[in-house]
Design an enzyme around this catalytic site. Structure first.
Site, PDB file in Angstrom:
ATOM      1  CB  SER A 149     -15.093   2.158 -16.976  1.00  0.00           C
ATOM      2  OG  SER A 149     -14.328   0.978 -16.503  1.00  0.00           O
ATOM      3  CG  HIS A 175     -17.967  -2.114 -16.325  1.00  0.00           C
ATOM      4  ND1 HIS A 175     -18.018  -2.150 -17.889  1.00  0.00           N
ATOM      5  CD2 HIS A 175     -16.872  -1.655 -15.894  1.00  0.00           C
ATOM      6  CE1 HIS A 175     -16.870  -1.800 -18.264  1.00  0.00           C
ATOM      7  NE2 HIS A 175     -16.193  -1.224 -17.228  1.00  0.00           N
TER       8      HIS A 175
END
Length: 209
Positions: free
Chosen positions: A109, A134
């Site tokens: 992330s 993501h």
């Protein structure tokens, strides 16, 4: 916390301290202080306001000590806050020294963006590292309709900014990054090189001994 008031990554074991001798006498130190002396920053926690402030302070201090020597940031982090990510990112780009980034364990992330944001040609993974990208995570929203509209615009702004940032450092288009981050995209070390997040996979030092 260490002697400078900075939060050290949490450990499930007792962090060892040791006595170091020099021409100026003896002093008690610990692994993280020794890493800092070698211009190494270790991000081993979630990316949040506390870890961001610690890392930004270390970057600025190391720049002041020697603006022409590289800084190395080792990353093993599950990611975290988008605003904390961008605070660290801006500081990495702001300081004069090149910031080398190395993933050991995982960079997920927000941490994956920091990994990609290292100086060109100076970004690496260890062989069994895991990289996950993501779209920015959001918490449940509530409030008046007008507030929800404001929050929706901010969520879209954050997503676009993250996509543009990853695109800038990977050589991918923002459109491709949006497609790839619509769901979790997990990369091996070699796949992270192919994607442009890092430049190389480090061999084990023992193999080169």
């Amino acid at each position: 916390m260490n002697n400078n008031g900075m939060q050290m990554p949490q450990a499930r074991y007792v962090l060892p301290s040791f006595i170091e001798q020099s021409a100026y006498g003896t002093k008690e130190t610990n692994p993280y202080a020794k890493l800092f002396e070698e211009r190494i920053i270790f991000l081993g926690t979630q990316v949040d306001d506390t870890s961001a402030n610690d890392i930004m302070a270390q970057l600025l201090v190391l720049e002041g000590l020697d603006p022409d020597r590289d800084i190395t940031m080792y990353i093993n982090s599950p990611g975290g806050s988008f605003t904390s990510l961008m605070a660290i990112y801006d500081t990495m780009q702001y300081v004069r020294p090149d910031v080398r980034t190395v993933c050991l364990g995982q960079a997920a992330s927000a941490a994956a963006v920091l990994l990609a944001a290292g100086a060109p040609g100076k970004r690496a993974c260890l062989p069994n590292s895991r990289v996950l990208i993501h779209q920015p995570a959001t918490q449940g929203t509530q409030g008046q309709v007008s507030d929800l509209e404001i929050q929706a615009k901010e969520i879209e702004r954050m997503r676009t900014l993250m996509e543009q940032t990853l695109a800038r450092h990977t050589g991918r288009s923002a459109e491709q990054v949006r497609i790839d981050t619509d769901r979790d995209k997990i990369l091996t070390a070699e796949e992270a090189v192919e994607y442009g997040i890092v430049d190389q996979v480090f061999d084990y030092r023992k193999l080169n001994g």
